[in-house]
Design an enzyme around this catalytic site. Structure first.
Site, PDB file in Angstrom:
ATOM      1  N   PRO A 161      41.159  11.310  56.681  1.00 35.21           N
ATOM      2  CA  PRO A 161      40.473  10.772  55.497  1.00 35.21           C
ATOM      3  C   PRO A 161      41.003   9.457  54.938  1.00 35.21           C
ATOM      4  O   PRO A 161      41.455   9.376  53.791  1.00 35.21           O
ATOM      5  CB  PRO A 161      40.629  11.901  54.482  1.00 35.21           C
ATOM      6  CG  PRO A 161      41.942  12.536  54.849  1.00 35.21           C
ATOM      7  CD  PRO A 161      42.007  12.460  56.357  1.00 35.21           C
ATOM      8  N   CYS A 162      40.892   8.387  55.692  1.00 38.07           N
ATOM      9  CA  CYS A 162      41.329   7.080  55.206  1.00 38.07           C
ATOM     10  C   CYS A 162      40.457   6.592  54.045  1.00 38.07           C
ATOM     11  O   CYS A 162      40.880   5.718  53.282  1.00 38.07           O
ATOM     12  CB  CYS A 162      41.336   6.061  56.341  1.00 38.07           C
ATOM     13  SG  CYS A 162      39.756   5.854  57.162  1.00 38.07           S
ATOM     14  N   HIS A 163      39.281   7.181  53.875  1.00 33.84           N
ATOM     15  CA  HIS A 163      38.405   6.786  52.764  1.00 33.84           C
ATOM     16  C   HIS A 163      39.000   7.148  51.407  1.00 33.84           C
ATOM     17  O   HIS A 163      38.609   6.592  50.403  1.00 33.84           O
ATOM     18  CB  HIS A 163      37.012   7.425  52.913  1.00 33.84           C
ATOM     19  CG  HIS A 163      37.033   8.924  52.922  1.00 33.84           C
ATOM     20  ND1 HIS A 163      37.237   9.645  54.079  1.00 33.84           N
ATOM     21  CD2 HIS A 163      36.888   9.818  51.921  1.00 33.84           C
ATOM     22  CE1 HIS A 163      37.208  10.938  53.779  1.00 33.84           C
ATOM     23  NE2 HIS A 163      37.000  11.067  52.483  1.00 33.84           N
TER      24      HIS A 163
END
Length: 189
Positions: free
Chosen positions: A158-160
């Site tokens: 989950p880099c978002h």
């Protein structure tokens, strides 16, 4: 009945004729349309190696160089990945139960991405600077941003959830609208 029709009829009634069976690929991939755009999903040896907004030719070439030249577009090996991704994007799943192989990531990207789940959770954000501190590189916030911007396994890792120090949404491989969609989805749950 024409001669051709007669021959085709005989072919259809021959019991020993079977459709061809294609061999398994070293890397299987598919393009999957989602509310945030088309993702190229790929697995190798049962592990997710790509969930990327990158274009098909670029990504398959990367996979061929990094994993194996046998890269085939086969959707079936990705059924579970697609199902979990669809559940997540519909708000029915908060975590992924998938094995990931960061074969497309640089050593620094691996350091950042492997540590990311320890610093983020569904519905919560963290800053690039905080991720840098978490990997014992407190002055590497920009490098962390660059590493996350090239995340080969978007959404699954989950880099978002990583945002600017002032709370601003900054770059995302799928675009800021996709990042906003993902953060809003998680905020609603």
């Amino acid at each position: 009945m024409t001669d051709l029709e007669s021959r085709l009829t005989r072919l259809n009634t021959t019991p020993d004729l079977k459709p061809p069976v294609f061999p398994d690929a070293d890397v299987a991939y598919t393009l999957h349309d989602t509310p945030i755009g088309t993702l190229l999903l790929a697995v190798a040896r049962g592990k997710v190696v790509a969930s990327s907004f990158g274009d098909e030719e670029t990504m398959t070439n990367r996979l061929a160089r990094a994993v194996s030249p046998r890269v085939l577009r086969l959707a079936r090996p990705l059924d579970d990945v697609r199902r979990q991704l669809d559940e997540y994007l519909a708000g029915r799943r908060h975590t992924f139960d998938l094995d990931v192989d960061l074969v497309l990531a640089s050593p620094f990207q691996r350091l950042v991405l492997e540590d990311l789940p320890a610093h983020t959770s569904y519905g919560r954000t963290i800053t690039y600077g905080a991720v840098a501190v978490g990997i014992d590189k407190p002055k590497a916030a920009r490098a962390v941003g660059t590493a996350l911007g090239a995340n080969p396994v978007c959404v699954v890792l989950p880099c978002h959830r990583v945002i600017g120090a002032n709370g601003a949404l900054t770059g995302y491989a799928g675009g800021l609208d996709a990042k906003r969609f993902l953060l809003n989805l998680e905020a609603k749950s």
